[in-house]
Design a protein around this motif. Sequence first.
Motif, mmCIF file in Angstrom:
data_model
loop_
_atom_site.group_PDB
_atom_site.id
_atom_site.type_symbol
_atom_site.label_atom_id
_atom_site.label_comp_id
_atom_site.label_asym_id
_atom_site.label_seq_id
_atom_site.Cartn_x
_atom_site.Cartn_y
_atom_site.Cartn_z
ATOM 1 N N LEU A 8 39.027 -2.341 29.608
ATOM 2 C CA LEU A 8 38.040 -2.047 28.812
ATOM 3 C C LEU A 8 37.707 -0.503 28.931
ATOM 4 O O LEU A 8 36.657 0.027 29.865
ATOM 5 C CB LEU A 8 36.740 -2.663 28.809
ATOM 6 N N LEU A 10 35.883 3.182 28.323
ATOM 7 C CA LEU A 10 34.896 3.768 27.611
ATOM 8 C C LEU A 10 34.968 5.413 27.784
ATOM 9 O O LEU A 10 35.529 5.771 28.926
ATOM 10 C CB LEU A 10 33.447 3.235 28.321
ATOM 11 N N SER A 15 30.837 5.468 24.800
ATOM 12 C CA SER A 15 31.339 4.959 23.524
ATOM 13 C C SER A 15 32.577 4.260 23.915
ATOM 14 O O SER A 15 33.190 4.457 24.871
ATOM 15 C CB SER A 15 31.466 5.972 22.363
ATOM 16 N N ILE A 16 33.051 3.367 22.960
ATOM 17 C CA ILE A 16 34.438 2.836 22.959
ATOM 18 C C ILE A 16 35.640 3.618 22.832
ATOM 19 O O ILE A 16 35.512 4.703 22.181
ATOM 20 C CB ILE A 16 34.830 1.479 22.287
ATOM 21 N N TYR A 17 36.534 3.675 23.536
ATOM 22 C CA TYR A 17 37.632 4.460 23.769
ATOM 23 C C TYR A 17 38.200 5.220 22.693
ATOM 24 O O TYR A 17 38.025 6.462 22.368
ATOM 25 C CB TYR A 17 38.739 4.131 24.610
ATOM 26 N N HIS A 18 39.008 4.543 21.731
ATOM 27 C CA HIS A 18 39.511 5.223 20.628
ATOM 28 C C HIS A 18 38.559 5.448 19.387
ATOM 29 O O HIS A 18 38.732 6.429 18.875
ATOM 30 C CB HIS A 18 40.779 4.207 20.079
ATOM 31 N N ILE A 84 44.150 -2.015 17.962
ATOM 32 C CA ILE A 84 43.151 -1.332 18.475
ATOM 33 C C ILE A 84 41.762 -1.458 18.002
ATOM 34 O O ILE A 84 40.783 -1.532 18.548
ATOM 35 C CB ILE A 84 43.526 0.177 18.538
ATOM 36 N N ASN A 87 40.089 -5.155 18.382
ATOM 37 C CA ASN A 87 39.682 -5.417 19.622
ATOM 38 C C ASN A 87 38.685 -4.441 19.890
ATOM 39 O O ASN A 87 37.638 -5.141 20.748
ATOM 40 C CB ASN A 87 40.740 -5.240 20.384
ATOM 41 N N GLU A 88 38.471 -3.480 19.689
ATOM 42 C CA GLU A 88 37.458 -2.496 20.149
ATOM 43 C C GLU A 88 36.077 -2.596 19.282
ATOM 44 O O GLU A 88 35.041 -2.612 19.850
ATOM 45 C CB GLU A 88 37.567 -0.805 19.888
ATOM 46 N N ALA A 91 34.781 -5.675 20.885
ATOM 47 C CA ALA A 91 34.000 -5.321 22.357
ATOM 48 C C ALA A 91 32.873 -4.955 21.929
ATOM 49 O O ALA A 91 31.779 -4.912 22.576
ATOM 50 C CB ALA A 91 34.903 -4.496 22.952
ATOM 51 N N LEU A 92 32.709 -4.035 20.768
ATOM 52 C CA LEU A 92 31.203 -3.335 20.712
ATOM 53 C C LEU A 92 30.033 -4.424 20.290
ATOM 54 O O LEU A 92 29.096 -4.267 20.659
ATOM 55 C CB LEU A 92 31.277 -2.480 19.350
ATOM 56 N N LEU A 97 28.761 -3.518 27.155
ATOM 57 C CA LEU A 97 29.360 -2.467 27.913
ATOM 58 C C LEU A 97 28.981 -1.994 28.984
ATOM 59 O O LEU A 97 29.750 -1.197 29.565
ATOM 60 C CB LEU A 97 29.466 -1.400 26.881
#
Length: 292
Positions: A8, A10, A15-18, A84, A87-88, A91-92, A97
């Motif tokens: 996971l 960040l 913030s979430i990666y992509h 991507i 899944n992201e 996760a949010l 997080l």
Amino acid sequence: MPIKQSELILNPDGSIYHLNLKPEHIATTIIFVGDQDRVEKVTQHFDTIEFTTQKREFKTTTGIFKEKRISVISTGIGPDNIDIVLNELDALVNINLETRTVKKDLTSLNIIRIGTSGSLQKDIPIDSFLLSSHAIDLSGMLQFYQVEGIAHPEIENAFIKHTNWNTKKAHPLIISNDNSLAQKIASDKVYQGITATAGGFYGPQGRVLRLGLQDDNLNTKIDSFNFNGNQITNLEMETSAIYGLSKLLGHKAVSMNAIIANRANGTFSKNPKKIVADLIKYTLQKIVNKND
């Protein structure tokens, strides 16, 4: 046990990666578009804009349309990008997080794809709307997950037999849309059918430039497949990934297609921008219509 940093990822701002998003940036109703320039084609109808950001091809804008909070996200092209994005997004809303742990109470998102597609059937004309009742994944991306619970083996096996499917390719997987969301979006002006999702634009969709195909007749076999009256109506590159991952993660999804080409007739829309604009307005109104 906390999810590892390598799994996971960040950004330094949390913030979430992509997607470059934080949980507060997104609504629970999300519209997917492929083209980043199409985000504004949707949000120009909003009453207010709350937030916007972009990283790579992933552009997100959240705002209010007729008192409903909606996010619009450009996914780019293909099932790998959907892997991507979904899944992201999950996760949010479903992973804390800060602690990197899955939340006890999970949130279900409503996801509506607005995209373009080519019809495979002569009787589904260009400049029409099509809602994907099911999607058949030809790309193999979903097979990396535990998909047994969302598969439709009877239809899949019939498709494999009908097409003489090459065993070196990924096993085709049929996934249904979310029926409750589909009923809200559908109408008598919208066609419905099985959408095939390919992992590429050229060879995987039967197009030949300089490279020969493993099966020159695959498109004809796909076009002629019929299971209890259900045909494969169109071909694109995202719907099965959206349906499959949404089912697995507990989200609701439906895919709306603007038919800009008819592969069976060899025709292409004279004004593809108009049919996309019309589909955007139709879908937005359906989302906020309390009578549906």
